[in-house]
Each structure stands twice: as structure tokens, then as C-alpha cells.
Design an enzyme around this catalytic site. Structure first.
Site, PDB file in Angstrom:
ATOM      1  N   TRP A   1       4.513  23.916  19.356  1.00 22.07           N
ATOM      2  CA  TRP A   1       4.028  23.420  18.070  1.00 22.07           C
ATOM      3  C   TRP A   1       3.766  21.927  18.190  1.00 22.07           C
ATOM      4  O   TRP A   1       4.645  21.177  18.634  1.00 22.07           O
ATOM      5  CB  TRP A   1       5.095  23.596  16.995  1.00 22.07           C
ATOM      6  CG  TRP A   1       5.305  24.984  16.553  1.00 22.07           C
ATOM      7  CD1 TRP A   1       4.575  26.097  16.894  1.00 22.07           C
ATOM      8  CD2 TRP A   1       6.337  25.428  15.667  1.00 22.07           C
ATOM      9  NE1 TRP A   1       5.094  27.204  16.275  1.00 22.07           N
ATOM     10  CE2 TRP A   1       6.179  26.823  15.516  1.00 22.07           C
ATOM     11  CE3 TRP A   1       7.364  24.798  14.988  1.00 22.07           C
ATOM     12  CZ2 TRP A   1       7.009  27.580  14.711  1.00 22.07           C
ATOM     13  CZ3 TRP A   1       8.198  25.547  14.193  1.00 22.07           C
ATOM     14  CH2 TRP A   1       8.025  26.921  14.054  1.00 22.07           C
TER      15      TRP A   1
ATOM     16  N   LYS B   1      -0.709  25.123  16.653  1.00 19.87           N
ATOM     17  CA  LYS B   1       0.008  26.055  17.522  1.00 19.87           C
ATOM     18  C   LYS B   1      -0.719  26.135  18.858  1.00 19.87           C
ATOM     19  O   LYS B   1      -1.723  26.826  18.983  1.00 19.87           O
ATOM     20  CB  LYS B   1       0.115  27.446  16.871  1.00 19.87           C
ATOM     21  CG  LYS B   1       1.154  27.472  15.749  1.00 19.87           C
ATOM     22  CD  LYS B   1       0.541  27.742  14.414  1.00 19.87           C
ATOM     23  CE  LYS B   1       1.491  27.472  13.269  1.00 19.87           C
ATOM     24  NZ  LYS B   1       0.804  27.132  12.017  1.00 19.87           N
TER      25      LYS B   1
ATOM     26  N   THR C   1       1.460  24.229  -9.220  1.00 20.67           N
ATOM     27  CA  THR C   1       1.202  23.667  -7.896  1.00 20.67           C
ATOM     28  C   THR C   1      -0.196  24.093  -7.500  1.00 20.67           C
ATOM     29  O   THR C   1      -0.604  25.230  -7.765  1.00 20.67           O
ATOM     30  CB  THR C   1       2.171  24.219  -6.836  1.00 20.67           C
ATOM     31  OG1 THR C   1       2.005  25.626  -6.764  1.00 20.67           O
ATOM     32  CG2 THR C   1       3.600  23.913  -7.186  1.00 20.67           C
TER      33      THR C   1
ATOM     34  N   GLU D   1       8.006  21.892  -7.055  1.00 20.67           N
ATOM     35  CA  GLU D   1       9.091  22.852  -7.307  1.00 20.67           C
ATOM     36  C   GLU D   1      10.459  22.180  -7.364  1.00 20.67           C
ATOM     37  O   GLU D   1      11.453  22.813  -7.698  1.00 20.67           O
ATOM     38  CB  GLU D   1       9.116  23.913  -6.179  1.00 20.67           C
ATOM     39  CG  GLU D   1       7.979  24.924  -6.244  1.00 20.67           C
ATOM     40  CD  GLU D   1       6.758  24.485  -5.451  1.00 20.67           C
ATOM     41  OE1 GLU D   1       6.557  23.271  -5.276  1.00 20.67           O
ATOM     42  OE2 GLU D   1       5.987  25.373  -5.017  1.00 20.67           O
TER      43      GLU D   1
HETATM   44  P1  AMP Z   1       3.313  18.973  -4.029  1.00 23.33           P
HETATM   45  O1  AMP Z   1       4.161  19.977  -4.652  1.00 23.33           O
HETATM   46  O2  AMP Z   1       1.859  19.140  -4.322  1.00 23.33           O
HETATM   47  O3  AMP Z   1       3.770  17.581  -4.319  1.00 23.33           O
HETATM   48  O4  AMP Z   1       3.404  19.165  -2.447  1.00 23.33           O
HETATM   49  C1  AMP Z   1       4.620  19.227  -1.784  1.00 23.33           C
HETATM   50  C2  AMP Z   1       4.387  19.168  -0.304  1.00 23.33           C
HETATM   51  O5  AMP Z   1       3.848  17.911   0.081  1.00 23.33           O
HETATM   52  C3  AMP Z   1       5.650  19.296   0.513  1.00 23.33           C
HETATM   53  O6  AMP Z   1       6.054  20.629   0.679  1.00 23.33           O
HETATM   54  C4  AMP Z   1       5.243  18.648   1.822  1.00 23.33           C
HETATM   55  O7  AMP Z   1       4.532  19.537   2.662  1.00 23.33           O
HETATM   56  C5  AMP Z   1       4.314  17.550   1.376  1.00 23.33           C
HETATM   57  N1  AMP Z   1       5.045  16.279   1.307  1.00 23.33           N
HETATM   58  C6  AMP Z   1       5.514  15.666   0.220  1.00 23.33           C
HETATM   59  N2  AMP Z   1       6.090  14.495   0.537  1.00 23.33           N
HETATM   60  C7  AMP Z   1       6.005  14.361   1.878  1.00 23.33           C
HETATM   61  C8  AMP Z   1       6.441  13.383   2.825  1.00 23.33           C
HETATM   62  N3  AMP Z   1       7.041  12.282   2.441  1.00 23.33           N
HETATM   63  N4  AMP Z   1       6.207  13.624   4.131  1.00 23.33           N
HETATM   64  C9  AMP Z   1       5.572  14.749   4.545  1.00 23.33           C
HETATM   65  N5  AMP Z   1       5.124  15.683   3.701  1.00 23.33           N
HETATM   66  C10 AMP Z   1       5.339  15.513   2.383  1.00 23.33           C
END
Ligand code: AMP
Length: 545
Positions: free
Chosen positions: A448, A443, A187, A332
Site C-alpha cells: 500500500w 495498491k 456526509t 460522524e
Molecule cells: P468529512 O466527514 O467530510 O469531514 O470527512 C472526513 C474524512 O476526511 C476523514 O475520514 C478523513 O479521511 C479525512 N480527514 C479529515 N481530517 C483529516 C486529516 N487531518 N488528515 C487526513 N485526513 C483527514
């Protein structure tokens, strides 16, 4: 307990390509190649080449458990590597080439990769990085002999097609424990070093099954699907496994992912569905507008990775008769957690009413449990109002990071759930609403503000092509929201016009204190808006008083 009397056969990803070769031998994988032109073949031919590649990997001395890295776009050779590496019991470590070079070095060294397969595009990068890559012994350029460099700094550089040419297509997959690792993805992480998520054959197969089971309509036989989402971003959301298993045609778009190029590929190859992050679809929408129509067969888009703006969903639905499926997940989580999923009474609604539900992050995929923990540490009710940190549990979710006990301990709670770092609420009818990433919430005086809500409202303003909301320091309120917007080509929206529209959509205390226009927003390596970079850029920004 009375044990069942069924055979205990391992779930291995190699079985997928064998099945496709047998049942869908002529269903195509079409790739836009890095060298130029299109490459096409059926799943049976793919299996033959995967067999040759598996023989080549063994001949190169790659052993079960070894990490084999890739730096590659979406193309047929990358697809072959997915299967051949996992098939011999090794681990396909997809590295995101858009990361900073130092991050690539860190990741490859942390993973202790033994070999690296890379596309022509990345030859200069790999030549530069080689002195820093400690464990990689074998370098393979994913091209044919014609395109091999005459001289280069990489001694002993091997040619992918050269390797395959000498090998036999017959290769019987070894059988091993289904819990053996098959893939590794780091990640990008907004803080600290990247963290490795090590998928197993079992988790990958289950994720594939769960996704198909939850939305079988997305994979009706012979659907033509184009993953814009890279093979190096969380297994391209399982499409390299789902398409062969369900007999879907796979279109791999290669290195160029701009609107005009994607449009042409979709048009010429009759893509029916596209999967990718929202920024890609915003680029493609511009192209639709320029050409006055959509690619002829495109009917479905799966958008995930960051919140999908309502205005974008509405435009696709109303103007182009394209259904948008919204997905939420994380690397993850293999990665899918939730996706748009209508109950029968919702499905029966007219398209635009259905679209109004699709800005929500969806309902949980089968196999994924969700819980929201409020500020006091209690489980929040599914009332659509109480928000808190979202935790997830399931057999497709990490139990810990690769060789990183410290990070693992931080994110797994005492009941074994994984803390996502996202703030969410769940409605009584079980829609998940992501309020924000914890770090991205503004914040303001103990309240929030969801940057996602404000962005959603701003994206509906005429003349706004893209935007992001960040918190900037404020002497009285700690932080207040700043809207950073990109104007649509030829449009001249003013700050007052935008704020007027926002005032009709969001509460006064959520209103941005200011609007600034920029030419482009900074992007992360996975194509999301980088709020970290934006916050750094506007750290000293003085809001109007
Ligand atoms: P990644 O592992 O790089 O794909 O990032 C995951 C993160 O992307 C999640 O924990 C969210 O914060 C954000 N994320 C993924 N899909 C969405 C979605 N549909 N709406 C809002 N945030 C998202």
C-alpha cells in the site's frame, strides 16, 4: 450501584446563548453580509433576535423534531437559526449549497425538511429546485425587506427580517430530554447516497466541552476566531457553540472565501485565529506572500478535514510566526477526533521542531477512544508501524445514520465501534498517523502506498502550489501512483526536478510513475481535493513504461 444524588438537568444547546448573553453581553459577532457591508452585534443582542426568531418559528407551526433546512453562508442569521431551531426542540439541517442540485433534492427529501431558510445567493437555486422539494412548505429568504425580490417564482416567500420585526424578543426555552436531536448534517460520501448524521443536544454540548477541555488555550477569553469552515460543514467544528461559551469574538466571513477577501477581513477585524481546510490556507498563504506580511494579529490556524502538508506548516511557523494546529475528524464525529496536542517536553521545543510533529493528525480529544484493527481483524499495537482501519467510540460519535439502517450496519462493529474507513497507525507516545483513506491508498503489487505521504513530500518541492496522488491502473502492479500537480504562479517546476526532490524523501517503490501538471485540482463540496473526480479523469491514463 449507589446512585449519585445530583440534579438530573438536561444539557441543551439553548443554554449556551443564554449564558453568553448574560456573561459576555458585548462580546461581538461580526459578519460579512451577503447584501454587502459588515454587521456587528454582541451576544446579548444576538439572544434577543434568537428569541424573536424562536417565536417566529413557533408561529410558522414548526414543531419539536421537525427538520428545518438552511442553505446559507457563515453569517449572523445562520448563527441565529442554529440556536432558535434547536432551542424550540426542532432540528437545524444545514445543507451544503455546493453539492449538486440533485444531491440537495435527495437530502432535503430524505430528511423530510418542513421549512427552508436561505441566503440571497441561493434564490435562483431554490427557485429551480422547488418543484423537486417534496416536504418543504415554508420558504424564508434570509434578508431584509429591501432585498426581497419584487416578483419571483416562489409564491408566499417570507422575509427573515419581516418575520422578526413582528415578534417579541422574550422567549423561554422549553425543557426536554437532552437526547433530543438538535442538528442534522449529511456526509457528501464518495460512494452511494449522502448519509445523515443526527446530532443530539447532549452530544453537541459534550463535543463542545471536550474540545474546550482538550485545548483550552485555543479559546482563551476574548480571542477573535474566524471560522472559514462553513456552518454547513459538521457544525463548523463546534465554533458556533464554543465561541459564545468561552466569550470569544466570532467573525463570520460570508460568501467570499478567496485569499484577498479573507486577508482583508482578518486584517481589519484583528482575527487571531482561523479555522478551515488546508486548501483555504494555501490560498491565504499566497496572499501573505503577495503582501509581504500576515494579517497583523493572526497567530493561530486550525487546519483539518484533510491532511495538512508539512511544508505548509513549516512556512506558517517559520515565515509568519503562526502556530498550526492540525485536526482530524469526520462529520460522524461531531467532528473532532484528534488534534495537535503537545506533552510538556514537546511544547518546550523550538517552534520549528514542534511544527515537525504537527503534520501528524494529533492526539485523541478527550471523550474519543481509538482502536486500529489490522488486516487479520486483530487490534494493532500502538507501535507506530502496524496500520489498519481506524475505529472510534464515544458519546460524540454516531451510533447509526438517520433513516439508513443498511449503512449503519456496515459501519458499526460487533463491539459498537464506528469504522472510519481511514487507515491509520498510532505511535507508542499516542500520536495518530492517518496513512490514507482506504479508497485513496495506491495498491501496488500487494503493497500500500500512502497518497498522503507522497503528497507531503511533493508539497515541499519548490514551485508546487498544490498536488494530489492517485492510483492509476498498471498492467503489472495493479496500480501505480500518479502525481497531479498545480504550479505556483510564475513558477515552472519540471517533472525531473520534482522527481529528484521526491527521490530524497520517499522510498523507490513509493515514487510516482509520472507527474502531470493541471491548472486546478477538482474540489469536493467541502473544499477538499476530490480524488474520485481525479481518478475518473485519469482512468485511462497510460503511465510511461
Ligand atoms: P468529512 O466527514 O467530510 O469531514 O470527512 C472526513 C474524512 O476526511 C476523514 O475520514 C478523513 O479521511 C479525512 N480527514 C479529515 N481530517 C483529516 C486529516 N487531518 N488528515 C487526513 N485526513 C483527514
Amino acid at each position: 450501584m449507589l446512585r449519585g444524588l445530583m440534579m438530573d438537568r438536561p444539557l441543551l444547546v439553548s443554554s449556551v446563548i443564554d449564558y453568553a448573553a448574560e456573561v459576555y453581553p458585548d462580546v461581538q459577532i461580526v459578519s460579512q453580509t451577503v447584501e454587502g457591508g459588515l454587521h456587528r452585534y454582541g451576544y446579548a443582542q444576538a439572544r434577543d433576535r434568537i428569541g424573536k426568531l424562536a417565536n417566529a418559528l413557533v408561529a410558522l407551526g414548526i414543531k419539536p423534531g421537525d427538520r428545518v433546512a438552511t442553505l446559507a453562508w457563515n453569517g449572523y442569521r445562520h448563527f441565529e437559526l442554529y440556536y432558535a431551531i434547536a432551542g424550540i426542540g426542532a432540528v437545524c439541517h444545514t445543507i451544503n449549497p455546493r453539492l449538486f442540485p440533485e444531491q440537495i433534492t435527495y437530502i432535503a427529501n430524505h430528511a423530510e425538511d418542513t421549512a427552508l431558510f436561505f441566503d440571497l445567493t441561493f434564490l435562483p437555486l431554490v427557485e429551480k429546485l422547488k418543484p423537486t422539494l417534496k416536504s418543504i412548505k415554508t420558504y424564508v429568504l434570509m434578508t431584509d425587506r429591501e432585498h426581497m425580490p419584487a416578483d419571483g417564482q416562489l409564491n408566499g416567500l417570507l422575509c427573515y427580517e419581516g418575520l422578526l420585526a413582528e415578534m417579541d424578543a422574550a422567549f423561554t426555552w422549553p425543557e426536554f430530554d437532552e437526547n433530543a436531536a438538535c442538528a442534522l448534517c449529511y456526509t457528501s460520501g464518495t460512494t452511494g447516497e449522502p448519509k445523515g448524521v443526527l446530532y443530539s443536544n447532549r452530544s453537541m454540548m459534550l463535543h463542545t466541552f471536550f474540545l474546550i477541555a482538550t485545548r483550552p488555550d485555543l479559546f482563551a477569553h476574548n480571542r477573535t476566531i474566524l471560522p472559514v469552515v462553513p456552518l454547513f460543514h459538521a457544525n463548523a467544528w463546534s465554533l458556533p457553540y464554543i465561541t459564545p461559551l468561552t466569550g470569544c469574538t466570532l467573525i463570520l466571513p460570508g460568501a467570499r472565501l478567496d485569499g484577498p477577501t479573507l486577508y482583508d477581513l482578518m486584517e481589519n477585524e484583528g482575527a487571531e485565529a482561523g479555522w478551515g481546510v488546508p486548501t483555504v490556507w494555501l490560498g491565504l498563504l499566497d496572499e501573505f506572500k503577495k503582501r509581504g506580511r500576515k494579517p497583523r494579529k493572526l497567530a493561530q490556524i486550525l487546519s483539518g478535514g484533510s491532511a495538512v502538508p508539512q511544508a505548509m506548516i513549516d512556512t506558517f511557523t517559520r515565515d509568519y510566526d503562526i502556530e498550526v494546529t492540525h485536526g482530524w475528524g469526520m462529520t460522524e464525529m461531531s467532528p473532532v477526533g484528534t488534534l495537535t496536542l503537545f506533552r510538556p517536553e514537546e511544547r518546550a521545543k523550538p517552534p520549528l521542531e514542534r511544527a515537525a510533529l504537527s503534520a501528524r493528525q494529533g492526539r485523541r480529544m478527550f471523550g474519543v477512544d481509538l482502536k486500529v484493527i489490522d488486516e487479520k481483524g486483530n487490534r494493532a499495537p500502538a507501535d507506530g508501524k502496524t496500520s489498519g482501519e481506524l475505529f472510534v467510540r464515544g458519546s460524540t460519535i454516531v451510533s447509526g445514520y438517520f433513516k439508513n439502517a443498511e449503512a449503519s450496519a456496515k459501519q458499526i462493529d460487533s463491539e459498537g465501534w464506528f469504522g472510519t474507513g481511514d487507515v491509520a497507525k498510532i505511535t507508542p507516545d499516542r500520536w495518530l498517523l492517518i496513512v490514507d483513506r482506504t479508497k485513496d491508498l495506491v495498491k501496488s503489487g500487494g503493497e500500500w502506498i500512502s497518497s498522503i505521504d507522497v503528497e507531503n513530500a511533493a508539497m515541499a518541492c519548490k514551485g508546487v502550489a498544490n498536488c494530489a496522488v492517485i492510483g492509476v491502473p498498471h498492467p503489472k502492479w495493479d496500480e501505480r501512483p500518479l502525481l497531479v500537480a498545480v504550479k505556483a504562479p510564475g513558477a515552472e517546476p519540471t517533472k525531473t526536478e520534482i522527481l529528484d526532490v521526491l527521490a530524497s524523501k520517499i522510498a523507490k517503490w513509493q515514487m510516482p510513475d509520472d507527474v502531470v501538471f493541471v491548472d486546478a485540482l477538482p474540489m469536493t463540496a467541502t473544499g477538499k481535493i476530490s480524488k474520485k473526480d481525479l481518478r475518473a479523469k485519469f482512468a485511462d491514463y497510460k503511465l510511461p513504461t
